[in-house]
Design an enzyme around this catalytic site. Structure first.
Site, PDB file in Angstrom:
ATOM      1  N   HIS A   3      12.380-107.570 102.431  1.00 43.35           N
ATOM      2  CA  HIS A   3      13.177-108.429 103.834  1.00 43.35           C
ATOM      3  C   HIS A   3      13.457-107.886 105.086  1.00 43.35           C
ATOM      4  CE1 HIS A   3      14.543-111.667 105.553  1.00 43.35           C
ATOM      5  NE2 HIS A   3      16.185-111.626 105.516  1.00 43.35           N
ATOM      6  N   CYS A  57       9.895-113.477 108.147  1.00 39.54           N
ATOM      7  CA  CYS A  57      10.879-112.498 108.160  1.00 39.54           C
ATOM      8  C   CYS A  57      10.467-111.399 109.446  1.00 39.54           C
ATOM      9  CB  CYS A  57      12.267-111.778 107.008  1.00 39.54           C
ATOM     10  SG  CYS A  57      11.120-110.760 106.559  1.00 39.54           S
ATOM     11  N   ASN A  60      20.723-111.868 110.351  1.00 38.52           N
ATOM     12  CA  ASN A  60      19.224-112.487 109.246  1.00 38.52           C
ATOM     13  C   ASN A  60      19.055-113.301 109.549  1.00 38.52           C
ATOM     14  OD1 ASN A  60      18.132-112.526 106.613  1.00 38.52           O
ATOM     15  ND2 ASN A  60      19.249-112.857 105.907  1.00 38.52           N
TER      16      ASN A  60
END
Length: 349
Positions: free
Chosen positions: A288, A134, A315
């Protein structure tokens, strides 16, 4: 009817559908069919059903305490620790850089809403899949946006290589985690990023970083990074983050990389995540990294909800998660720690 409700996230109107074990079993059967799940043994299927049932109960509980809606997603048969190990891999760098915080000239003309979706400033939603990268996706997306802005009004964000960072950044841990702050250091040393066409993604399918390959000199080089609001480096003072400055920089400087607490995001299907739903917002809660691609500071809604503004967050879990790959986070309470580590690369031709 009830199963379609839970899938699209209208959980409040579908809560009665999960009063019995039979209801949950039917939902599990549809989940397996929709996601191609085939378990190796009967015992494993029984265990996964128990995890699924627990996640359904958690989704109902989370929907009841805030504005965001939670339901069945492709992550619903994963235990919390499995989801974290696979997807929540932000690993803070030991060297917390004291870089400049960008300060726009003034608030004059500051828009109350900004949305980069549908513009040339961002690329399409990506999918990290099986790789815990990520942090690399977040940096790549911020870099792509800055390349577009550096190219002028009609420039289109290039699709850059996340795999280059995953494979070649020796400070961070590839598919096992990393930090945008240390990734910028690698990119500065490397001179920038090449394109995804030249250096394609392989780790999202394999779940493992590859050997660093040679690539042509990047067209745009990175000379460092700046914070878009003063970072929070502890757990005690993160409630006072300057989200106004972050919003001002999103509008004037471009979409930044941010790191967040995404512990409960696996079941998100829509709506605005509140600070109560997000949980902790200290530095130790962050797990994240994503990209903020807009905001809306105007109050909205006539039902007494959504009185605060919200952030628009992109995302890296594909378009079948959230709302076409995006989610909304409440503005004003540093929900999910969204303003703790917000950074933007410095790009030049």
């Amino acid at each position: 009817m009830w199963i379609s409700c839970i899938v699209v996230g209208l959980l409040a109107s579908c809560a009665s559908a999960f009063r019995t074990a039979s209801d949950v079993a039917l939902a599990f059967s549809k989940f397996k069919l929709d996601n191609g799940r085939v378990y190796a043994t009967h015992d494993e299927e029984v265990a996964r059903f128990a995890v699924f049932a627990d996640n359904v109960a958690k989704a109902q509980a989370l929907s009841a305490v805030g504005d965001a809606e939670f339901g069945v997603t492709r992550f619903s048969d994963l235990r919390a620790e499995e989801f974290k190990e696979m997807y929540l891999t932000y690993t803070p760098s030991a060297d917390r850089a004291l870089n400049v915080v960008v300060t726009p000239d003034s608030d004059q003309g500051f828009p109350d809403h900004c949305d980069y979706r549908g513009t040339n400033n961002i690329t399409k939603v990506k999918n990290q899949n099986a790789c815990g990268s990520c942090w690399a996706f977040s940096v790549t997306e911020a870099y792509e946006s800055q390349c577009a802005r550096a190219g002028g009004d009609n420039a289109k964000a290039p699709v850059l290589s996340t795999e280059q960072i995953v494979d070649c950044d020796t400070i961070d841990l590839g598919c096992d985690g990393g930090d945008p702050v240390s990734a910028y250091k690698y990119l500065k040393k490397a001179g920038g990023m090449t394109t995804a066409k030249i250096y394609p993604d392989t780790s999202s399918a394999s779940g493992n970083a590859g050997r660093c390959r040679k690539f042509p000199k990047p067209a745009n080089k990175i000379t460092g990074f700046n914070y878009t609001t003063k970072p929070c480096n502890d757990d005690e003072h993160c409630n006072d983050q300057n989200e106004h400055k972050l919003a001002l920089n999103v509008a004037t400087t471009g979409p930044p990389s941010v790191c967040v607490n995404a512990e409960i995001w696996s079941g998100y299907v829509g709506g605005i995540l509140t600070s109560k739903q997000c949980g902790g917002n200290g530095m130790s809660d962050l797990d994240h990294c994503v990209q903020v691609v807009g905001y809306n500071l105007k109050t909205h809604g006539t039902d007494g909800k959504h009185k605060k503004g919200y952030w628009i967050v992109r995302n890296s879990w594909g378009t079948d998660w959230g709302q076409d790959g995006f989610l909304y986070v409440e503005y004003g309470d540093n929900a999910c720690g969204i303003a703790n580590e917000a950074t933007i690369p410095i790009v030049s031709d």
